[in-house]
Design an enzyme around this catalytic site. Structure first.
Site, short mmCIF file in Angstrom:
data_model
loop_
_atom_site.label_atom_id
_atom_site.label_comp_id
_atom_site.label_asym_id
_atom_site.label_seq_id
_atom_site.Cartn_x
_atom_site.Cartn_y
_atom_site.Cartn_z
N ASP B 122 0.86 -1.19 0.00
CA ASP B 122 0.00 0.00 0.00
C ASP B 122 0.89 1.23 0.00
O ASP B 122 1.37 1.67 1.05
CB ASP B 122 -0.92 -0.03 1.22
CG ASP B 122 -2.10 0.93 1.05
OD1 ASP B 122 -2.12 1.71 0.07
OD2 ASP B 122 -3.01 0.89 1.90
N VAL B 123 1.15 1.75 -1.18
CA VAL B 123 2.10 2.86 -1.33
C VAL B 123 1.45 4.11 -1.95
O VAL B 123 2.01 5.20 -1.88
CB VAL B 123 3.32 2.43 -2.19
CG1 VAL B 123 4.08 1.30 -1.50
CG2 VAL B 123 2.90 1.99 -3.60
N LYS B 124 0.30 3.94 -2.57
CA LYS B 124 -0.46 5.06 -3.15
C LYS B 124 0.42 6.05 -3.90
O LYS B 124 0.25 7.26 -3.77
CB LYS B 124 -1.29 5.76 -2.08
CG LYS B 124 -2.37 4.87 -1.46
CD LYS B 124 -3.32 5.63 -0.55
CE LYS B 124 -4.40 4.73 0.05
NZ LYS B 124 -3.90 3.78 1.06
N ARG B 125 1.34 5.55 -4.72
CA ARG B 125 2.26 6.43 -5.43
C ARG B 125 1.58 7.07 -6.63
O ARG B 125 0.56 6.56 -7.14
CB ARG B 125 3.49 5.66 -5.91
CG ARG B 125 4.37 5.13 -4.78
CD ARG B 125 4.97 6.25 -3.93
NE ARG B 125 6.09 5.79 -3.13
CZ ARG B 125 6.02 5.35 -1.87
NH1 ARG B 125 4.87 5.31 -1.24
NH2 ARG B 125 7.12 4.97 -1.23
#
Lengths: 321, 321
Positions: B122-125
């Protein structure tokens, strides 16, 4: 000695706590509005730096990559530090090498800071409330550390993505208001696909203009003595029409303007991002400065710093005109 | 020996290359649709793990924090691995401790993978074209490494933010199409402020519905044998009305559904995220499972694994009903 140390620390803290936008205005007035992006791509790092890194890392290639990225970053910082007030290291290029790369990112930011530069960490993070707080801690310090808190003092501002709305931005705005930090929220980005969502029509406006109005209101409590807020916006130089509209909607917000040079925007294109006081924008160039050595036959790899310096001086001249 | 090693590697690669959505469907059919979020917060890590970490780190507190986060992550993974097919480590909580924390994140992902779990980082880049490519390399491998490329095999999928449009998503979709990776793009997030932008009206629809339609089309080339695409969407359980609309707009996209438990959503709320085949969604709970030990007086800190296991079993029962 302890007393001197303490007052030195307090003096430093008082500088750090100063409103970010005020520090940025000071820097721009002293050295101009150019921001140098630090985008270290291993295949573009001069060979002699890579050879040194490989030797130092004793065969650990990830470590060697991180060392090469760091020495290149330092080299660019040294080359431009007398000509600009702010640099923008791009986290993605370092993150490619995992925790080794993140170490290099931290060291590059800390080195820029130690040389008197403002550091905008280009991380474009986004998350919900409590997770956004963790990201704010990651870049500005303050995470739980047993009986202490983490202390991170090498990043002045970060870039953020506001798709999740206010509660994902709020933890960062609190750092702006209380600890002299800054943020630049994506409004209109410089890339070709930026219109997919950012130009969708909402109530007779572009979506990015709605975002701009939110940024304006979110930054209202972080306006410094110079009239600018520490809550800024990313507005691409490649979209001068939108930039002009956003400039009107956000008179008090600094624009971080990418897209100059390698991405195709010219000095004419960035005019719309400035206010009539000549302030309100910093113009970023990354590839055009980092890899200036490869764009002009007159430089060799060994001259990458001279080439970067020359490119910054030329860019300042173009913008000054 | 070399021959055996190679064919073993090829066998592993053939598994990794299998369409992500197909692997996810296999996992869901075998173990159910629960995804366990790994959100290690140092102040909530049981004291005995922190004490061990402090001792091992010999006074280096950042290193100790990373070690404590890692042993807690491993503990949660061990507790739930027989009951779920997928975990979602949240990068922000690790990034709080800089490169030490990123090391722990990598180790936690690799451990989950080694235990047969699918790993959604879960990095939401989000970033523009060439920088998005660097982020794709960061999580899926393939960055330049002198004469080699980096090889990262412990992450199956990542979360992404699409505010920058197609060119920021494309490098990841290529990994989905060619290397069996997956992505979940933010459509309607679970947080309270998600409506600020995601619910703005665009041509008679909500903004998040437009995003949903883009996700549907972006994922068209990554549909596996089971009819689902490796390009999925994040759709919060806390917004069942929007979830139902998005489900219709995106029949072939898997939903990663946060918001169950600690954020307030119930089994009833997540129904809208499933297709009539009973598939199409994984329901995430993080805090409700990670810190189940602190929510119920019957557990002590030492029982944090038993509490997490019990919480997962209960959640599966609730969802199964």
């Amino acid at each position: 000695v302890n007393g001197r140390k303490k007052s030195g620390l307090n003096y430093l803290k008082s500088i750090y706590m100063k409103n970010f936008a005020d520090r940025l205005v000071d820097g721009v007035l002293a050295k101009g509005a150019v921001c140098v992006g630090i985008d270290p791509r291993l295949d573009m790092v001069p060979s002699f730096l890579k050879d040194e890194a490989l030797q130092e890392a004793n065969g650990d290639k990830l470590r060697a990559a991180a060392l090469a990225l760091l020495s290149f970053s330092r080299g660019i910082i040294d080359a431009v530090k007398d000509e600009v007030c702010v640099v923008k290291p791009q986290s993605a290029f370092y993150e490619q090498y995992g925790h080794h790369g993140v170490w290099a990112f931290e060291e590059a930011c800390a080195y820029a800071k130690s040389q008197g530069l403002l550091v905008v960490a280009d991380v474009k993070r986004s998350d919900i409330d409590s997770t956004a707080e963790a990201y704010a801690n990651a870049f500005f310090g303050g995470a739980d550390l047993f009986e202490d808190k983490t202390d991170i003092d090498f990043i002045d501002a970060v870039t953020l993505n506001a798709y999740l709305g206010w509660d994902g931005i709020k933890p960062f705005v609190e750092y702006c208001a209380k600890q002299g930090k800054g943020i630049f929220i994506l409004a209109k980005t410089s890339n070709r696909s930026s219109g997919d969502f950012q130009n969708l029509p909402v109530d007779g406006q572009s979506f990015c203009e709605i975002v701009g109005q939110y940024i304006d209101s979110w930054g209202a409590d972080c306006v410094g003595e110079n009239g600018y807020s520490s809550v800024g916006a990313v507005v691409g130089a490649t979209h001068p029409v939108e930039a002009a509209r956003l400039r009107k909607l956000m008179p008090h917000n600094f624009f971080l303007v990418p897209g100059f040079g390698a991405q195709g925007a010219t000095a004419d294109d960035v005019k719309a991002s400035f206010n009539s006081d000549g302030l309100g924008a910093i113009i970023n160039s990354s590839r055009g400065i980092n890899y200036a050595y490869s764009a002009d036959g007159k430089y060799s790899e060994r001259d990458y710093q001279e080439a970067a310096f020359d490119a910054v001086v030329l860019m300042k001249k173009q913008l000054g005109a």
